[in-house]
Structure formats: C-alpha cells, structure tokens
Design an enzyme around this catalytic site. Structure first.
Site, PDB file in Angstrom:
ATOM      1  N   GLU A 152       0.846  -1.192   0.000  1.00  0.00           N
ATOM      2  CA  GLU A 152       0.000   0.000   0.000  1.00  0.00           C
ATOM      3  C   GLU A 152       0.887   1.249   0.000  1.00  0.00           C
ATOM      4  OE1 GLU A 152      -2.503  -0.838   3.409  1.00  0.00           O
ATOM      5  OE2 GLU A 152      -3.148  -2.741   2.553  1.00  0.00           O
ATOM      6  N   ARG A 207       2.168  -8.192   1.092  1.00  0.00           N
ATOM      7  CA  ARG A 207       1.367  -7.477   2.098  1.00  0.00           C
ATOM      8  C   ARG A 207       1.961  -7.562   3.510  1.00  0.00           C
ATOM      9  NH1 ARG A 207      -4.475  -6.552   3.599  1.00  0.00           N
ATOM     10  NH2 ARG A 207      -4.862  -7.513   5.634  1.00  0.00           N
ATOM     11  N   GLU A 351      -8.597   4.077   4.565  1.00  0.00           N
ATOM     12  CA  GLU A 351      -8.235   3.377   3.334  1.00  0.00           C
ATOM     13  C   GLU A 351      -8.192   4.457   2.255  1.00  0.00           C
ATOM     14  OE1 GLU A 351      -7.450   0.093   2.763  1.00  0.00           O
ATOM     15  OE2 GLU A 351      -9.159  -1.155   3.318  1.00  0.00           O
TER      16      GLU A 351
HETATM   17  C1  9B3 Z   1      -8.725  -4.470   9.205  1.00  0.00           C
HETATM   18  C2  9B3 Z   1      -8.809  -4.598  10.575  1.00  0.00           C
HETATM   19 CL1  9B3 Z   1      -8.677  -6.126  11.332  1.00  0.00          CL
HETATM   20  C3  9B3 Z   1      -9.009  -3.481  11.379  1.00  0.00           C
HETATM   21  N1  9B3 Z   1      -9.099  -3.605  12.727  1.00  0.00           N
HETATM   22  N2  9B3 Z   1      -9.108  -2.287  10.808  1.00  0.00           N
HETATM   23  C4  9B3 Z   1      -9.006  -2.143   9.489  1.00  0.00           C
HETATM   24  C5  9B3 Z   1      -8.809  -3.233   8.644  1.00  0.00           C
HETATM   25  C6  9B3 Z   1      -8.721  -3.035   7.182  1.00  0.00           C
HETATM   26  C7  9B3 Z   1      -7.327  -3.236   6.626  1.00  0.00           C
HETATM   27  C8  9B3 Z   1      -6.924  -4.682   6.781  1.00  0.00           C
HETATM   28  O1  9B3 Z   1      -6.010  -4.915   7.571  1.00  0.00           O
HETATM   29  O2  9B3 Z   1      -7.456  -5.569   6.118  1.00  0.00           O
HETATM   30  C9  9B3 Z   1      -7.380  -2.815   5.221  1.00  0.00           C
HETATM   31 SE1  9B3 Z   1      -5.855  -3.214   4.162  1.00  0.00          SE
HETATM   32 ZN    ZN Z   2      -3.734  -2.323   4.712  1.00  0.00          ZN
HETATM   33 ZN    ZN Z   3      -6.684  -2.092   2.390  1.00  0.00          ZN
END
Ligand code: 9B3
Ligand code: ZN
Ligand code: ZN
Length: 390
Positions: A152, A207, A351
């Site tokens: 990202e 990632r 995001e």
């Molecule tokens: C995922 C989690 Cl587990 C959280 N607590 N807050 C945001 C996200 C979204 C991100 C992820 O880690 O998948 C987006 Se890349």
């Molecule tokens: Zn992310």
């Molecule tokens: Zn994301």
C-alpha cells in the site's frame, strides 16, 4: 541652539584614547593583542579587576603573546581599560562598538505577528517558550502509523507528505498551527520496513512482514492481524501461507510489539490513533473484530461523518465511513481495535485512494490529491479531538 551644538561636538570628540575621550555609551567588546608575557599578565589582570567576559580564547590559560584576545567589558570600565592598554602600549581595537544595540536587534520582534515582521519565524531568534511549546501541562497527543501493509505504497507516501506539510505550513495554514500548538503528533512512516523493501525489490504485491518461523517455508505475518484484539478468530488465518496470517501469538512480531509498547507507555496522553492503509476510500473505526458497537460509537460515527463531509465539500471525493466489521469485513487483531480497547477514545483506519482503477499501483501524480483530501479529514478529526477529548 546652544544645547544642540553641545551634542554634535560630543559626538565628534570621541577619539579613541585621545585627549577628548568621553565615557562610552554601551558595553563593548575589544580585540587585544598582547606582544609579551608581561602584556599577557596585564590582559589577564584586566579580567580580575573589571566586569568582563572572555570571548576568545575560551579560557584565560590560553592567552598567549601574539594571539588575538576578544574581551567583553562592562560600560563602566571600557574607557579606563582602553587607557590602561594605551599606557602600556598594548595593541587593541574595538570589535563590537554598541553591544546593547546588537542585543536589541536580535531579541525584539519576538511577540509580533510572524507574517508581518521582517524575516520568517525561522530567521529570527526565539526565547525558550517559543521553541519548546507554549501552554501548561502535557498536550494531548495523536499517533499515526503508515505502511503496516507493504504493497500500500500511498500510505508511507502520505505520512512523509503529512510531516513535510506541517513543517512547511505552520505559519501559513491556521489549522496546522492550531494542531501543532495544541497537540503532540507521533508519526511512524513505515511500520513494516522489511515488507516495504520486499515490494521494491522482489514482489510488488507483498502485504505481510518478512518473519520466518520454524515448521513452514511460508513467510510473513499480517501485522494488522497480530494485535491482541480477539486475536486470530474469524477473519484472520492461522496458516502461515495466507496473506492474513495472524502470526504464532499476539504481538509475536517485533513491529507490532514496538508499536503496542509505545502506545501502552503513552496511553494517557494519546487521544487519537490513526492508521493509514489503501485502497478503497474508507474511514473505518472500531470495531472490526465484532459486530458490537463501540462504547462511544455515536461520537466516532459523528466525527467520521464530519471528516468525510469536509472531504466531499473541499475535494469532491467520496469516502465511505463506519465501523470496520459492518463496512468491510469482520476481522480480528487490528491495530485500531487494539488501540481503542487500550483506552484511546478516537481510533480510525483510513483506506486511501483509489477505488480500484489503479488500486495498489496508484500513479505518483495522484499522491498529492490523495494526501490533500485525507489531510482535510485529519484536520477535521484533530480539531474535534482537541476541543472535545478529555
Ligand atoms: C482491518 C482490521 Cl482487522 C481493522 N481492525 N481495521 C481495518 C482493517 C482493514 C485493513 C486490513 O487490515 O485488512 C485494510 Se488493508
Ligand atoms: Zn492495509
Ligand atoms: Zn486495504
């Protein structure tokens, strides 16, 4: 008329060491060159008998024949010192004629409007209070991390841009000044440096981090599944080969551990946690690990509404907002949920751009607009937190 002439005469009669010497108008710095050991003794004695400050050399031990001595004399002794030096035939001249004036020039203008005075804030001298922050007691603080996920790229770009913007626009953008005057900001530009480097050199779509564990050839833990928030339940993978692998135990990764430790140590001042990801243009808040509402859900939701509304108004960009679990997917072990449960009352994950046209491969020409719109959102959030967080 008579009075006027007297003043003019006085000014012209100030010959150095001349018959018409008058008292000087200010402290002065003299440059003195002793030629002999006897001269050196006389110069050293000057300091014992007068109010002086040795400028050069730094210590009297280092005064030697044929070496320039710079000495600061109080107004009360300047003329008698000059007379004494002349009597003994010791070469000297005036280095700083008007000490008072020099001091005044570098200490005035300090409390005037920095935009109207000559030179910028950075081209003036400042008293301690103006260098180390005004106000009483510790400030509220915010934490922002970027680059949890290696691919990202707009995320570290944003952190770096955000820092540069705040350094550059303190004087020009009142919102920046308000933030910096009232908040300490901690920024971690790349939380996952190994993974980020891997995306530059080996695999652009990586990632996770690059941790290796016994018992598998697969590499890497998803740092945003490694926090101790309903760790490794539905939405994370126990399989090291998956891109959302939660790691062997909560905070197993040193990247997670370091951030968690810092937040624990500073949890009483940090009122706002922000994590920057991409892509899909969303503003998420707790919880992601459960469908339950956060205790201050209404406030989190209202601030997210304000922030996304400002983004739309000023940049015509649409960001969807809501609790993570309901807005994207149920997922445990995330940094925002963990920080929130630690007691940081405002916790958000952004995001960034775009919605998939370029995805992780956002062109460099879109860095600036992507950063500007999120800056608007963050300024909305910080100003709310400054005014409302306890
Ligand atoms: C995922 C989690 Cl587990 C959280 N607590 N807050 C945001 C996200 C979204 C991100 C992820 O880690 O998948 C987006 Se890349
Ligand atoms: Zn992310
Ligand atoms: Zn994301």
């Amino acid at each position: 008329m008579e009075f006027y002439f007297q003043i003019v005469l006085l000014a012209f009669l100030c010959f150095e060491n001349g018959i018409f010497t008058t008292t000087s108008r200010s402290d002065q710095v003299l440059s003195i060159i002793p030629e002999t050991e006897a001269d050196v003794e006389i110069v050293k004695n000057l300091a014992r008998e007068n109010q002086t400050a040795l400028w050069h050399p730094d210590s009297f031990h280092h005064i030697k024949p044929h070496t320039d001595v710079h000495m600061y004399f109080n107004i009360s002794s300047v003329e008698s010192v000059k007379a004494l030096l002349s009597t003994n035939g010791i070469k000297h001249s005036v280095l700083v004629e008007d000490v008072q004036e020099l001091i005044e020039v570098q200490t005035k203008n300090i409390s005037t409007d920095p935009r109207s005075s000559t030179g910028s804030f950075y081209e003036q001298y400042h008293p301690l209070e103006e260098l180390s922050g005004k106000g009483t007691g510790p400030k509220k603080a915010m934490w922002m991390d970027c680059g949890i996920h290696a691919r990202e790229w707009i995320s570290p770009a944003f952190c770096i841009w955000f820092i540069q913007y705040h350094l550059q626009f303190y004087e020009l953008n009142p919102s920046v000044a308000n933030t910096l005057d009232n908040m300490d900001i901690y920024v971690l530009p790349v939380m996952n440096p190994d993974g980020y480097s891997f995306t530059w050199n080996e695999d652009r779509m990586w990632r996770k981090n690059r941790a290796k564990y016994d018992g598998t050839f697969c590499i890497g833990t998803d740092l945003n599944r490694n926090f101790d928030a309903n760790w490794c339940t539905e939405g994370a993978s126990a399989n090291p080969c998956d891109s959302t692998h939660c790691g062997p135990f909560p905070e197993s990764e040193l990247e997670t551990k370091a951030v968690a430790q810092f937040l624990r140590r500073n949890k009483h001042t940090i009122k706002l946690y922000i994590s920057i990801h991409s892509y899909s243009q969303m503003l998420l808040f707790p919880y992601s690990y459960t469908m339950n509402k956060a205790e201050n859900h209404e406030k989190l939701n209202y601030v997210a509404y304000l922030a996304t509304t400002q983004m739309r108004r000023h940049h015509k960009t649409n960001f969807v907002y809501g609790p993570g679990a309901k807005t994207i997917y149920l997922a445990p072990g995330g940094s925002d949920d963990w920080a929130y449960d630690l007691g940081i009352p405002y916790s958000y994950t952004f995001e960034l751009r775009d919605k998939g046209r370029y995805g992780f491969l956002l062109p460099p020409s879109m860095i600036k607009p992507a950063c500007l719109e999120v800056l608007t959102a963050i300024q909305t959030i910080t100003s709310y937190v400054i005014d409302n967080a306890k």
